[in-house]
Each structure stands twice: as C-alpha cells, then as structure tokens.
Design an enzyme around this catalytic site. Structure first.
Site, mmCIF file in Angstrom:
data_model
loop_
_atom_site.group_PDB
_atom_site.id
_atom_site.type_symbol
_atom_site.label_atom_id
_atom_site.label_comp_id
_atom_site.label_asym_id
_atom_site.label_seq_id
_atom_site.Cartn_x
_atom_site.Cartn_y
_atom_site.Cartn_z
ATOM 1 N N ARG A 139 56.362 -28.128 -32.123
ATOM 2 C CA ARG A 139 55.029 -28.731 -31.912
ATOM 3 C C ARG A 139 54.870 -29.889 -32.886
ATOM 4 O O ARG A 139 55.226 -29.753 -34.061
ATOM 5 C CB ARG A 139 53.906 -27.696 -32.095
ATOM 6 C CG ARG A 139 53.940 -26.557 -31.092
ATOM 7 C CD ARG A 139 52.695 -25.663 -31.210
ATOM 8 N NE ARG A 139 51.485 -26.337 -30.708
ATOM 9 C CZ ARG A 139 50.256 -25.886 -30.932
ATOM 10 N NH1 ARG A 139 50.070 -24.812 -31.677
ATOM 11 N NH2 ARG A 139 49.209 -26.528 -30.437
ATOM 12 N N GLN A 196 40.447 -21.213 -27.787
ATOM 13 C CA GLN A 196 40.708 -20.546 -29.070
ATOM 14 C C GLN A 196 39.392 -20.088 -29.726
ATOM 15 O O GLN A 196 39.370 -19.114 -30.469
ATOM 16 C CB GLN A 196 41.443 -21.473 -30.048
ATOM 17 C CG GLN A 196 42.910 -21.707 -29.747
ATOM 18 C CD GLN A 196 43.152 -22.995 -28.983
ATOM 19 O OE1 GLN A 196 42.340 -23.361 -28.119
ATOM 20 N NE2 GLN A 196 44.237 -23.685 -29.257
ATOM 21 N N ASP A 205 44.890 -29.912 -38.484
ATOM 22 C CA ASP A 205 46.336 -29.789 -38.364
ATOM 23 C C ASP A 205 47.071 -30.841 -39.168
ATOM 24 O O ASP A 205 48.275 -30.714 -39.406
ATOM 25 C CB ASP A 205 46.726 -29.874 -36.883
ATOM 26 C CG ASP A 205 46.124 -28.715 -36.119
ATOM 27 O OD1 ASP A 205 44.940 -28.782 -35.757
ATOM 28 O OD2 ASP A 205 46.822 -27.705 -35.920
ATOM 29 N N LYS A 260 41.871 -29.852 -33.210
ATOM 30 C CA LYS A 260 41.828 -29.536 -31.790
ATOM 31 C C LYS A 260 40.978 -30.522 -31.003
ATOM 32 O O LYS A 260 39.923 -30.951 -31.483
ATOM 33 C CB LYS A 260 41.264 -28.119 -31.625
ATOM 34 C CG LYS A 260 41.283 -27.565 -30.225
ATOM 35 C CD LYS A 260 42.629 -27.628 -29.537
ATOM 36 C CE LYS A 260 43.724 -27.107 -30.384
ATOM 37 N NZ LYS A 260 45.090 -27.388 -29.901
#
Ligand SMILES: CSC[C@H]1O[C@H](OP(=O)(O)O)[C@H](O)[C@@H]1O
Length: 359
Positions: A89, A200, A241, A252
């Site tokens: 990822r 999520q 992230d 996100k």
C-alpha cells in the site's frame, strides 16, 4: 483495548513463532483472528486490509520481514521481502518507516542473527507504538480538557475513519484522547463518520467506542458539515497516514472536506499522529502517493443478514464504473494543530522541527 472484557492488542505473537491479528474485514459482525506465518501472509493481509491503519501496517510488515529472515536470512531474501511488503500500500508512510528500520537493524547482522534480531525489532516496534499512542492520548487529553472547560455539558467530538486502537497496536491515535477523556469521566460524545466506501467509521470506530462504552452516533459522511453549522461539533480529531514537512496531512478520503467544513464553521480541526507517520522527505502533501483501490469497494457492500450470515451486494447501477481514491490531502492551513507523542505543534515545518529536531 478490551473486547468483551478481555484485553487485546491488534497483533500478537504465538508460542510457535507465528503472529495473530484481528481480522478487521469481518468486524463488526464477526470477531475472528488470522494467523500469519510468512512474509507473503503479511503482505496479503496488508494489501486486502485484514489489517489496516498506518501504525498497524508498519508493525505487520515488520513481522513479515522477520518471517522472511526465518525462511532465508540472505541479503537477497531481505531485499526481496522489503520489496514485497513495501509494494502493498503506497500512502501510509509507516510502512516505509518500519521497513527501513528493519533494514537498518538487519543489514549488518550475520545470517545466523537475522531472524532473532528481526523478531525482536518487530516486537519493539509494537511495544513502542503502544507507548507512543498512550502519549498522544495524554497530549490530546489536555486539549479536550480545555475545550470541555469552555462549555457547559457534553463535549461533542467528530472523527473520520478509524484512527483507534484497531489502526495501531493499542490505544489508537485520534481515539486515544477520547478514551482517556471518557476514562476520567468527561461528558463526551463522538460523531462517527461512517467513512465511505469501506465504512471504517461505522464498522470499526463505532465497534471500538461501543465496546468501551463511549457515547457515540454514526452519521453519514455528508452530515458532518451540517452538524458543525448547527453548533453540534466542538472539535474534530482525525488520524493520518502521512504528514509532510510543511504539515500537510494525508488521511482517509473525505478528511479534506471535513476540514473545509470545520474551517468554515470555526471548529478546531486536530490531527493526531506518531512520529513514525511523519515524512520529512516530502515538502508538500501534493507529493504523497494516493492509493487507488478497487471500485468494487464503492459499488458493493458487505453486511449482516437477518439470519446472521454475511453477504455482499451490489449497491450501484449495474455497469456504471466507479473511482475509488482511498485518501486525500488536507492542507496544513486547515489544521488547527498536530497532536503527537512529543507534544502539540502547529501544522508547519517550524512546528514539526520544534518537536522533532532529530528528523
Ligand atoms: C492511525 S492511522 C489511521 C488511518 O488509516 C486509515 O486508512 P486505512 O483504513 O485505509 O488503512 C485512515 O486513513 C485512518 O485515519
């Protein structure tokens, strides 16, 4: 954190030198675990989001390197494992951070030392993550206390996606101060963005908060701005992230829109992160690679049937194509402050250098 009264981390070792993780694809409908035995297992688990969340991705990858060294401690195998895991990822920099840390520890070790050293370093990454997230919680709690003191009644917090203990090894980042505030008796409520398309928020954050007893309400992603307009949100806090040198924040998809709404309504917008999520090599958020995931995540949804079984259904017009960027970048100008294990700073190079002069 606790599930049905039993304490769990998201990842743990077993006596047979394998690793066990919580299967986050099955949550909230099933609590199941998966045993990982190889670098390939770890890579697939990251790629298919059985485990997800920047710090947990890094921890899982670290054990993937350890499994590779157990199988073949050669330098060729080490590089191959780093490449395999590094390709899973692209956005969460914790993956690159963990793999570099494993390489730096292992490259000068003898073949006979490499597995034990790798296993120990992966364990250290996990143990450190717990303490780092605990410190993020403590630093964020000070902000929550100040915000709560300024108003009568419930402190209403909005969060996006899942930056809880399920995204880390324990405690979480954005949710850590929420847990600490709740644990000390603060009157707190959390608006939980469902966080399309993988939900999520509705599936993981709500599961976490519900398991701990924290009052919360799941809302559609598009409802957050409305609640801010009507004074129902006292602060926003999210995870990330990757944060670049200038304080831009990748998180996100949908985070940017929430930050815009917060700015427009004078709602403080905080980003919680460990130092392992800092990428000082990138000057701006526009340099961050944004993961494009399968449109199936957007055009299909998995849920629980009345009989308790799970099923996946198509939810869009048949044949219509979809686009699914998994992250967006929130410019530093929309971020009130960054909450880290070392303290709270402005979302800027100066702010970050003040807390991380060693980076
Ligand atoms: C503390 S990292 C949490 C961060 O990771 C999530 O992404 P994903 O679920 O795709 O791994 C999301 O961006 C969270 O804010």
């Amino acid at each position: 954190m606790k599930i049905h009264g039993k304490h769990y981390r998201t990842i743990w070792t077993r006596p047979d030198e394998t690793v066990e993780v919580i299967d986050q694809i099955k949550l909230p409908h099933r609590f199941e675990t998966v045993v990982l035995k190889s670098a390939e297992d770890c890579a697939e688990t990251i790629r298919n989001m059985t485990v997800r969340g920047a710090p947990l991705i890094g921890a899982t990858a670290a054990y993937g390197v350890a499994f590779a060294m157990k199988k073949d401690p050669s330098s060729k195998a080490l590089i191959s494992a780093l490449d395999l895991l590094g390709s899973t990822r692209p956005t969460a920099v914790n993956l690159k951070w963990a793999l570099k840390r494993m390489h730096d520890v292992l490259h000068a070790k003898t073949h006979g030392e490499r597995f034990a050293e790798a296993w120990a370093e992966a364990a250290a990454i996990c143990d450190e993550d717990v303490e780092v997230c605990r410190a993020i919680g403590a630093n964020g709690l000070k902000i929550f206390r100040e915000a709560a003191a300024k108003k009568q009644g419930t402190l209403n917090v909005l969060t996006h996606c899942n930056a809880g203990w399920l995204a880390t090894v324990d405690w979480g980042t954005a949710l850590a101060p929420i847990y600490m505030a709740y644990n000390e008796g603060m009157d707190i409520h959390v608006w939980v963005d469902e966080t399309r398309p993988r939900n999520q928020g509705a599936s993981l954050t709500a599961y976490e908060l519900g398991s701990h007893g924290v009052p919360h309400t799941i809302i559609a992603d598009n409802a957050g701005g409305h609640y801010m307009q009507h004074g129902k949100v006292d602060l926003c806090i999210v995870g990330t992230d990757r944060v670049t040198r200038n304080g831009d924040v990748a998180n996100k998809i949908g985070t940017y829109l929430k930050a815009l709404a917060a700015k427009d309504n004078g709602v403080p917008f905080y980003v919680a992160l460990p130092g392992s999520t800092l990428d000082m090599s990138l000057a701006h958020g526009s340099d961050i690679p944004i993961e494009e995931r399968s449109s199936d995540e957007l055009l299909k949804m998995t849920g629980r049937l009345p009989d308790g079984g799970l099923a996946t259904v198509e939810i869009a017009a048949p044949g219509s194509p979809g686009a699914n960027p998994a992250f967006d970048v929130t410019p530093a100008r929309l971020v009130t402050a960054l909450i880290t294990e070392r303290g709270v700073c402005e979302a800027s190079e100066a702010g970050l250098k003040g807390l991380y002069p060693d980076r």
